[in-house]
Design a protein around this motif. Sequence first.
Motif, PDB file in Angstrom:
ATOM      1  N   TRP A   1      10.048   5.222  33.980  1.00 27.81           N
ATOM      2  CA  TRP A   1       9.427   6.479  33.846  1.00 27.81           C
ATOM      3  C   TRP A   1       8.022   6.718  34.259  1.00 27.81           C
ATOM      4  CZ3 TRP A   1       4.067   6.173  31.526  1.00 27.81           C
ATOM      5  CH2 TRP A   1       3.858   4.666  31.530  1.00 27.81           C
ATOM      6  N   VAL A   2       7.820   8.093  33.874  1.00 27.92           N
ATOM      7  CA  VAL A   2       7.007   8.939  34.774  1.00 27.92           C
ATOM      8  C   VAL A   2       5.856   9.745  33.931  1.00 27.92           C
ATOM      9  CG1 VAL A   2       7.657  10.805  35.851  1.00 27.92           C
ATOM     10  CG2 VAL A   2       5.482   9.447  36.715  1.00 27.92           C
ATOM     11  N   HIS A   3       4.520   9.657  34.174  1.00 26.68           N
ATOM     12  CA  HIS A   3       4.015  11.439  33.593  1.00 26.68           C
ATOM     13  C   HIS A   3       4.124  12.500  33.866  1.00 26.68           C
ATOM     14  CE1 HIS A   3       2.236   8.883  30.319  1.00 26.68           C
ATOM     15  NE2 HIS A   3       1.239   8.295  30.633  1.00 26.68           N
ATOM     16  N   LEU A   4       4.428  13.230  33.273  1.00 31.60           N
ATOM     17  CA  LEU A   4       4.436  14.587  34.098  1.00 31.60           C
ATOM     18  C   LEU A   4       3.585  15.710  32.555  1.00 31.60           C
ATOM     19  CD1 LEU A   4       8.007  15.339  34.091  1.00 31.60           C
ATOM     20  CD2 LEU A   4       6.315  14.250  36.128  1.00 31.60           C
ATOM     21  N   ARG A   5       2.686  16.457  33.595  1.00 32.01           N
ATOM     22  CA  ARG A   5       1.865  17.855  32.748  1.00 32.01           C
ATOM     23  C   ARG A   5       2.679  19.035  32.619  1.00 32.01           C
ATOM     24  NH1 ARG A   5      -2.023  17.310  35.707  1.00 32.01           N
ATOM     25  NH2 ARG A   5      -3.224  16.594  35.229  1.00 32.01           N
ATOM     26  N   GLY A   6       2.393  19.764  31.273  1.00 34.97           N
ATOM     27  CA  GLY A   6       3.154  20.739  31.061  1.00 34.97           C
ATOM     28  C   GLY A   6       2.197  22.169  31.697  1.00 34.97           C
ATOM     29  N   ILE A   7       3.407  22.828  32.041  1.00 32.39           N
ATOM     30  CA  ILE A   7       2.795  24.331  32.295  1.00 32.39           C
ATOM     31  C   ILE A   7       3.830  24.800  31.828  1.00 32.39           C
ATOM     32  CG2 ILE A   7       2.240  23.975  35.051  1.00 32.39           C
ATOM     33  CD1 ILE A   7       5.205  24.776  35.905  1.00 32.39           C
ATOM     34  N   SER A   8       3.203  26.679  31.456  1.00 41.83           N
ATOM     35  CA  SER A   8       3.589  27.887  30.439  1.00 41.83           C
ATOM     36  C   SER A   8       4.650  28.009  31.425  1.00 41.83           C
ATOM     37  CB  SER A   8       2.358  28.106  30.836  1.00 41.83           C
ATOM     38  OG  SER A   8       2.296  29.487  31.273  1.00 41.83           O
ATOM     39  N   ASN A   9       6.192  28.952  30.587  1.00 46.78           N
ATOM     40  CA  ASN A   9       6.942  29.265  30.878  1.00 46.78           C
ATOM     41  C   ASN A   9       6.412  30.233  32.293  1.00 46.78           C
ATOM     42  OD1 ASN A   9       7.751  28.055  29.463  1.00 46.78           O
ATOM     43  ND2 ASN A   9       9.455  29.306  28.923  1.00 46.78           N
ATOM     44  N   ALA A  10       5.119  30.791  32.097  1.00 46.73           N
ATOM     45  CA  ALA A  10       4.661  32.517  32.381  1.00 46.73           C
ATOM     46  C   ALA A  10       4.379  32.020  34.344  1.00 46.73           C
ATOM     47  CB  ALA A  10       3.109  32.698  32.487  1.00 46.73           C
ATOM     48  N   GLU A  11       3.795  30.886  34.239  1.00 50.17           N
ATOM     49  CA  GLU A  11       3.950  30.177  35.009  1.00 50.17           C
ATOM     50  C   GLU A  11       4.631  29.446  36.387  1.00 50.17           C
ATOM     51  OE1 GLU A  11       1.696  27.257  38.477  1.00 50.17           O
ATOM     52  OE2 GLU A  11       1.178  29.338  37.669  1.00 50.17           O
ATOM     53  N   CYS A  12       5.313  28.786  35.029  1.00 45.78           N
ATOM     54  CA  CYS A  12       6.884  27.746  35.213  1.00 45.78           C
ATOM     55  C   CYS A  12       7.891  29.402  36.830  1.00 45.78           C
ATOM     56  CB  CYS A  12       7.852  27.580  35.142  1.00 45.78           C
ATOM     57  SG  CYS A  12       9.363  26.913  35.168  1.00 45.78           S
ATOM     58  N   LEU A  13       7.840  30.221  36.636  1.00 45.48           N
ATOM     59  CA  LEU A  13       8.208  31.759  37.111  1.00 45.48           C
ATOM     60  C   LEU A  13       7.891  32.101  38.072  1.00 45.48           C
ATOM     61  CD1 LEU A  13       9.308  34.048  33.235  1.00 45.48           C
ATOM     62  CD2 LEU A  13      11.164  32.673  35.032  1.00 45.48           C
ATOM     63  N   ARG A  14       6.701  31.694  38.093  1.00 44.30           N
ATOM     64  CA  ARG A  14       5.611  31.949  39.707  1.00 44.30           C
ATOM     65  C   ARG A  14       6.362  31.720  40.492  1.00 44.30           C
ATOM     66  NH1 ARG A  14       1.123  34.123  36.300  1.00 44.30           N
ATOM     67  NH2 ARG A  14       0.592  31.749  36.092  1.00 44.30           N
ATOM     68  N   TRP A  15       6.832  29.611  40.360  1.00 40.09           N
ATOM     69  CA  TRP A  15       7.895  28.899  40.827  1.00 40.09           C
ATOM     70  C   TRP A  15       8.588  29.624  40.782  1.00 40.09           C
ATOM     71  CZ3 TRP A  15       4.699  25.573  43.848  1.00 40.09           C
ATOM     72  CH2 TRP A  15       3.923  24.650  43.016  1.00 40.09           C
ATOM     73  N   TYR A  16       9.591  29.985  40.415  1.00 38.06           N
ATOM     74  CA  TYR A  16      10.919  30.722  40.217  1.00 38.06           C
ATOM     75  C   TYR A  16      11.040  32.294  40.194  1.00 38.06           C
ATOM     76  CZ  TYR A  16      11.866  25.239  40.023  1.00 38.06           C
ATOM     77  OH  TYR A  16      11.873  24.141  40.664  1.00 38.06           O
ATOM     78  N   PRO A  17      10.346  32.509  40.714  1.00 36.68           N
ATOM     79  CA  PRO A  17      10.410  34.321  40.727  1.00 36.68           C
ATOM     80  C   PRO A  17      11.423  35.129  40.162  1.00 36.68           C
ATOM     81  CG  PRO A  17       9.772  33.656  43.340  1.00 36.68           C
ATOM     82  CD  PRO A  17      10.279  32.552  42.155  1.00 36.68           C
ATOM     83  N   ASN A  18      13.230  34.176  40.921  1.00 35.05           N
ATOM     84  CA  ASN A  18      14.108  35.459  40.711  1.00 35.05           C
ATOM     85  C   ASN A  18      15.039  34.760  39.395  1.00 35.05           C
ATOM     86  OD1 ASN A  18      13.322  36.994  42.694  1.00 35.05           O
ATOM     87  ND2 ASN A  18      14.090  35.196  44.532  1.00 35.05           N
ATOM     88  N   SER A  19      14.537  33.881  38.949  1.00 32.49           N
ATOM     89  CA  SER A  19      15.093  32.355  37.776  1.00 32.49           C
ATOM     90  C   SER A  19      15.467  33.810  36.515  1.00 32.49           C
ATOM     91  CB  SER A  19      15.052  31.935  37.543  1.00 32.49           C
ATOM     92  OG  SER A  19      15.091  31.345  36.283  1.00 32.49           O
ATOM     93  N   GLY A  20      16.243  33.635  36.529  1.00 32.09           N
ATOM     94  CA  GLY A  20      16.682  34.360  34.800  1.00 32.09           C
ATOM     95  C   GLY A  20      16.839  33.473  33.625  1.00 32.09           C
ATOM     96  N   ILE A  21      17.181  31.839  34.479  1.00 40.16           N
ATOM     97  CA  ILE A  21      17.309  31.284  33.165  1.00 40.16           C
ATOM     98  C   ILE A  21      15.741  30.278  32.828  1.00 40.16           C
ATOM     99  CG2 ILE A  21      17.784  28.172  33.201  1.00 40.16           C
ATOM    100  CD1 ILE A  21      19.702  29.500  36.475  1.00 40.16           C
ATOM    101  N   VAL A  22      15.143  30.460  33.165  1.00 44.46           N
ATOM    102  CA  VAL A  22      13.473  30.629  32.543  1.00 44.46           C
ATOM    103  C   VAL A  22      13.440  31.195  31.201  1.00 44.46           C
ATOM    104  CG1 VAL A  22      11.264  29.211  32.266  1.00 44.46           C
ATOM    105  CG2 VAL A  22      12.707  28.820  34.281  1.00 44.46           C
ATOM    106  N   GLN A  23      13.893  30.186  30.198  1.00 48.98           N
ATOM    107  CA  GLN A  23      13.784  31.675  29.246  1.00 48.98           C
ATOM    108  C   GLN A  23      12.885  30.655  28.084  1.00 48.98           C
ATOM    109  OE1 GLN A  23      14.959  34.481  28.777  1.00 48.98           O
ATOM    110  NE2 GLN A  23      15.995  34.110  30.635  1.00 48.98           N
ATOM    111  N   GLU A  24      13.008  31.409  26.739  1.00 48.65           N
ATOM    112  CA  GLU A  24      12.158  30.225  25.792  1.00 48.65           C
ATOM    113  C   GLU A  24      12.839  29.289  25.233  1.00 48.65           C
ATOM    114  OE1 GLU A  24      12.008  32.908  22.096  1.00 48.65           O
ATOM    115  OE2 GLU A  24      14.162  32.820  21.520  1.00 48.65           O
ATOM    116  N   GLN A  25      13.796  28.838  25.356  1.00 46.44           N
ATOM    117  CA  GLN A  25      14.144  28.142  25.231  1.00 46.44           C
ATOM    118  C   GLN A  25      14.046  26.168  26.374  1.00 46.44           C
ATOM    119  OE1 GLN A  25      15.948  30.607  25.782  1.00 46.44           O
ATOM    120  NE2 GLN A  25      18.234  30.189  24.962  1.00 46.44           N
ATOM    121  N   THR A  26      13.116  26.928  26.503  1.00 43.39           N
ATOM    122  CA  THR A  26      12.869  26.166  27.869  1.00 43.39           C
ATOM    123  C   THR A  26      11.334  25.591  28.432  1.00 43.39           C
ATOM    124  OG1 THR A  26      14.655  27.345  29.622  1.00 43.39           O
ATOM    125  CG2 THR A  26      12.745  25.970  30.472  1.00 43.39           C
TER     126      THR A  26
END
Length: 320
Positions: free
Chosen positions: A186-211
Amino acid sequence: MAVVQYLGFVFLLGFVQGNPLSEGSPAFIEDLRNARIVAGWEAQDGQIPHQVNVRMVNAAGGVNSCGGSVIHHEWVITAAHCVANRFTFVVRIGLTNLTRPEYVVETSKKFIHPRYIEIIAGVQTDDIALLGLDRYIPYGPFVQPCRLQNSETRNVDYTGVRFTVSGYGLTDDLVNGGASSEILRWVHLRGISNAECLRWYPNSGIVQEQTICAEYYNNTAQSSCQGDSGGPLTIVDVDGKPTMVGVVSFGSSAGCNSPFPSAYVRPGHYHDWFAEITGLNFDWKSEDLEASQSSEEKTSEEDSEEEQRDKPIVVDFFLR
């Protein structure tokens, strides 16, 4: 386009579902990431009693592995891509060591969310599935269900929140001679916003509100990886117990040692479907949890006062 043989599978490194693969593109964890919880710790017996291991068999007889979680005596939650186009599943339950599970159940009862296109498989938004078990699994010290995120908190912004993710896999990259770990990690992770996530995956249509997306906690190597898919992403809730807020889904083709965040499916979006498939209601009200916690604290305070009343009075005779 290069063809790579990896863990018994052949992958085309260049496109995933028709999209160019780059370091910023989402990738199917089971295909494109190294198999382990990275930079984590070995779990103790009973520490994560909802964690299961799922072995899947495809039509050609090939076997691979994913994570999952007990949510009821007869139900396990996992990722849709883990069970897509596979027909037989062996679920190991009540374990931190793969060789010593309390229960081993074989099942063919899979239920993939209807918005997930099984024939395509791979990275999709509604990457969630249920496995029905063919026997009743009793709870005990090493087997407990995990509470699912409720529907009212399904879109909560978890920016900065500390998560725990767990699973099995290699102890190091294959190129470094890593071997598959028998021990749950197991390991700890830190949450980020979906807006920040989309900056890492700018062309993704997969990151939605369910993510939900999560990055490393205090070491850039920390992540979930291949073999962890379908496993639980949890928070410690107000009552001190875990609540599953995500199911491991995908990460970056840059690899799990990279700083790219990994992504998880929020179960809070699927309670109607859970009820339709299982006949059970896994939803709950946050106010009930808070009330329960308040009641427990009050009981604890009363018990403490009663203990104080029952204690004999100790007098220090040197202070007369």
